[in-house]
Scaffold this motif. Structure first.
Motif, short mmCIF file in Angstrom:
data_model
loop_
_atom_site.label_atom_id
_atom_site.label_comp_id
_atom_site.label_asym_id
_atom_site.label_seq_id
_atom_site.Cartn_x
_atom_site.Cartn_y
_atom_site.Cartn_z
N LYS A 113 41.68 10.16 -16.81
CA LYS A 113 41.16 11.05 -15.78
C LYS A 113 41.60 10.71 -14.37
CE LYS A 113 37.10 12.32 -18.40
NZ LYS A 113 35.66 12.52 -18.39
N ALA A 114 41.97 9.43 -14.12
CA ALA A 114 42.23 9.06 -12.73
C ALA A 114 42.97 7.73 -12.62
CB ALA A 114 40.91 8.97 -11.96
N ILE A 115 43.52 7.52 -11.43
CA ILE A 115 44.08 6.23 -11.03
C ILE A 115 43.02 5.59 -10.13
CG2 ILE A 115 45.86 5.05 -9.68
CD1 ILE A 115 47.75 7.37 -10.34
N THR A 116 42.63 4.37 -10.44
CA THR A 116 41.67 3.65 -9.61
C THR A 116 42.45 2.74 -8.67
OG1 THR A 116 40.01 3.70 -11.35
CG2 THR A 116 39.69 2.07 -9.59
N ILE A 117 42.21 2.93 -7.36
CA ILE A 117 42.87 2.12 -6.34
C ILE A 117 41.81 1.38 -5.54
CG2 ILE A 117 44.89 3.63 -6.19
CD1 ILE A 117 43.68 4.78 -3.59
N SER A 118 42.23 0.27 -4.90
CA SER A 118 41.25 -0.49 -4.13
C SER A 118 41.93 -1.29 -3.02
CB SER A 118 40.47 -1.45 -5.03
OG SER A 118 41.34 -2.43 -5.57
N SER A 119 41.09 -1.71 -2.09
CA SER A 119 41.46 -2.64 -1.04
C SER A 119 40.33 -3.66 -0.99
CB SER A 119 41.62 -1.91 0.30
OG SER A 119 40.38 -1.71 0.90
N PRO A 120 40.41 -4.64 -0.12
CA PRO A 120 39.30 -5.60 -0.05
C PRO A 120 37.96 -4.96 0.36
CG PRO A 120 41.25 -6.54 0.94
CD PRO A 120 41.57 -5.10 0.65
N ILE A 121 37.98 -3.78 1.01
CA ILE A 121 36.72 -3.21 1.49
C ILE A 121 36.33 -1.87 0.86
CG2 ILE A 121 36.79 -4.43 3.69
CD1 ILE A 121 37.87 -1.85 4.97
N TRP A 122 37.15 -1.31 0.00
CA TRP A 122 36.81 -0.05 -0.66
C TRP A 122 37.48 0.06 -2.02
CZ3 TRP A 122 41.19 2.57 -1.73
CH2 TRP A 122 42.26 2.45 -0.86
N ARG A 123 36.97 1.00 -2.81
CA ARG A 123 37.50 1.31 -4.15
C ARG A 123 37.27 2.79 -4.39
NH1 ARG A 123 35.17 0.62 -9.73
NH2 ARG A 123 36.92 -0.01 -11.03
N THR A 124 38.28 3.48 -4.92
CA THR A 124 38.14 4.91 -5.19
C THR A 124 39.08 5.34 -6.31
OG1 THR A 124 37.94 7.07 -4.11
CG2 THR A 124 39.86 5.72 -3.51
N TYR B 190 46.09 22.03 0.49
CA TYR B 190 46.25 22.80 -0.74
C TYR B 190 45.64 22.17 -1.99
CZ TYR B 190 49.58 25.61 1.89
OH TYR B 190 50.17 26.44 2.82
N VAL B 191 45.37 20.86 -1.95
CA VAL B 191 44.91 20.19 -3.17
C VAL B 191 43.52 19.59 -2.97
CG1 VAL B 191 45.41 18.47 -4.95
CG2 VAL B 191 47.29 19.72 -3.87
N ALA B 192 43.43 18.50 -2.23
CA ALA B 192 42.14 17.81 -2.05
C ALA B 192 42.23 16.83 -0.90
CB ALA B 192 41.77 17.06 -3.33
N ASN B 193 41.11 16.61 -0.27
CA ASN B 193 41.02 15.58 0.76
C ASN B 193 40.59 14.30 0.05
OD1 ASN B 193 40.89 14.11 3.07
ND2 ASN B 193 39.26 15.30 4.01
N GLU B 194 41.53 13.76 -0.72
CA GLU B 194 41.26 12.63 -1.59
C GLU B 194 42.33 11.56 -1.37
OE1 GLU B 194 39.94 12.85 -6.07
OE2 GLU B 194 42.13 12.92 -6.00
N ARG B 195 42.19 10.81 -0.27
CA ARG B 195 43.14 9.73 0.04
C ARG B 195 44.58 10.19 -0.10
NH1 ARG B 195 41.36 5.22 2.18
NH2 ARG B 195 39.21 4.76 1.72
N ALA B 196 44.91 11.24 0.63
CA ALA B 196 46.24 11.86 0.54
C ALA B 196 47.35 10.87 0.87
CB ALA B 196 46.31 13.08 1.45
N THR B 197 47.12 9.95 1.78
CA THR B 197 48.16 8.96 2.10
C THR B 197 48.42 8.06 0.90
OG1 THR B 197 47.51 9.01 4.42
CG2 THR B 197 48.82 7.14 3.71
#
Length: 108
Positions: free
Chosen positions: A35-46, A79-86
């Motif tokens: 369903k998704a790719i899980t990405i993270s940094s030291p201060i967040w995860r999404t 056009y798609v989503a405001n979901e960590r586009a960078t």
């Protein structure tokens, strides 16, 4: 060429460090499931959802979204989503869907 989720799982499924477009940093991918790719940094995860990534690639192929990394981010949000586009741009560039340029193009 559509986004092959099997290729995404094969490349990133057990974790991966995707190079960022600029800045000599890395985007940390923890895991990939169906369903998704899980990405993270030291201060967040999404999560970056598969359906959005697939739609983004389809719109690149249709010429609706720019393959220029800078313009892609703006288009993806619109056009798609405001979901960590960078973060999506880093991944799609690593997968070969975005141009290798590091400069920002201007739309007139």
């Amino acid at each position: 060429m559509p986004l092959s989720w099997n290729d995404v799982i094969k490349k990133y499924g057990d974790g991966y460090q995707v190079p960022t477009i600029v800045g000599d940093k890395f985007l940390h991918i923890e895991k990939v499931d169906n369903k998704a790719i899980t990405i993270s940094s030291p201060i967040w995860r999404t999560q970056l959802h598969r359906e959005n990534l697939e739609k983004g690639v389809r719109l690149i192929e249709e010429g609706i979204i720019s393959p220029d990394p800078g313009l892609f981010v703006e288009d993806y949000i619109l056009y798609v989503a405001n979901e960590r586009a960078t973060s999506v741009a880093h991944i799609l560039r690593d997968l070969g869907f975005l141009d290798k340029t590091e400069t920002f193009s201007i739309r007139c």
